[in-house]
Write a protein that holds these residues in place. Structure first.
Motif, short mmCIF file in Angstrom:
data_model
loop_
_atom_site.label_atom_id
_atom_site.label_comp_id
_atom_site.label_asym_id
_atom_site.label_seq_id
_atom_site.Cartn_x
_atom_site.Cartn_y
_atom_site.Cartn_z
N LEU A 84 0.83 -1.20 0.00
CA LEU A 84 0.00 0.00 0.00
C LEU A 84 0.87 1.26 0.00
O LEU A 84 0.61 2.21 -0.74
N GLU A 87 2.49 1.74 -3.42
CA GLU A 87 1.52 2.18 -4.42
C GLU A 87 1.05 3.61 -4.18
O GLU A 87 1.07 4.44 -5.10
N LYS A 88 0.64 3.91 -2.96
CA LYS A 88 0.04 5.22 -2.67
C LYS A 88 1.07 6.34 -2.52
O LYS A 88 0.86 7.45 -2.98
N ALA A 89 2.18 6.05 -1.85
CA ALA A 89 3.18 7.10 -1.59
C ALA A 89 4.19 7.25 -2.72
O ALA A 89 4.65 8.35 -3.00
N GLY A 91 3.88 5.46 -5.95
CA GLY A 91 3.32 5.25 -7.28
C GLY A 91 3.88 4.05 -8.02
O GLY A 91 3.87 4.03 -9.24
N SER A 93 4.63 -0.51 -7.87
CA SER A 93 4.24 -1.80 -7.32
C SER A 93 5.37 -2.79 -7.55
O SER A 93 5.84 -2.94 -8.67
#
Length: 190
Positions: A84, A87-89, A91, A93
């Motif tokens: 997470l 992905e969120k911080a 960008g 994977s």
């Protein structure tokens, strides 16, 4: 206490890198490099997972079944949180379990939770006793430069991942020109 936690994080992140490389090579996965830092060969999800696994290890170690269950739960939580975060911080994977049954958003799945369970048992009963003895022998002066190197590489990695949006930026060494190596003994004579 910080000294031990730092070195355990580094050790298990490095061992995780080795596990990832072995896994990728064993399955013939195209992307052979599995590190998550720009320079250092580390996979921090393994370091974080190991620290969580080890947190109650002294109380749980007489009982392998709870160690196994805690290992699966703690490391799966670390894997979910790290995915997470990436992905969120940042960008990016680093893994995707979408093709596995029972996955949660491609971040975790039961199969890899079972692997965490096994790795947790190996960690608590096999590696950690040796690691604890080894960490005690490390000189105190080594901690500041090692922590600085990790922090600098981590900051550079975060910057580059956010800027590029791709984990391919970590594969800088693939663009280096390789020296021409001789193919046979006859090439050596020429």
């Amino acid at each position: 206490m910080f000294k031990a936690l730092f070195w355990y994080f580094v050790l298990y992140s490095f061992l995780g890198f080795l596990v990832e490389v072995a896994y990728a090579r064993g399955l013939g996965v195209e992307k052979q490099d599995r590190k998550c830092f720009y320079f250092l060969p580390l996979c921090p999800v393994y370091g974080v997972g190991a620290l969580l696994i080890l947190a109650p290890a002294a109380r749980l170690s007489p009982y392998p079944a709870p160690v196994a269950g805690w290992s699966a739960l703690a490391a799966t939580a670390a894997e979910y949180a790290m995915s997470l975060f990436y992905e969120k911080a940042l960008g990016v994977s680093f893994w995707d379990y979408a093709q596995f049954p029972g996955n949660l958003g491609g971040r975790v799945c039961p199969l890899f939770s079972a692997f965490w369970c096994l790795l947790g048992l190996v960690t608590v009963y096999g590696i950690q006793p040796l690691a604890a003895a080894g960490v005690e022998r490390l000189p105190d002066w080594l901690l500041p430069p090692a922590a600085a190197a990790l922090a600098l590489d981590g900051a550079l990695t975060v910057f580059l991942l956010r800027r590029s949006g791709s984990t391919d930026v970590l594969c800088w060494y693939r663009r280096l020109p390789l020296p021409i190596l001789p193919n046979s003994k006859s090439d050596l004579k020429n």
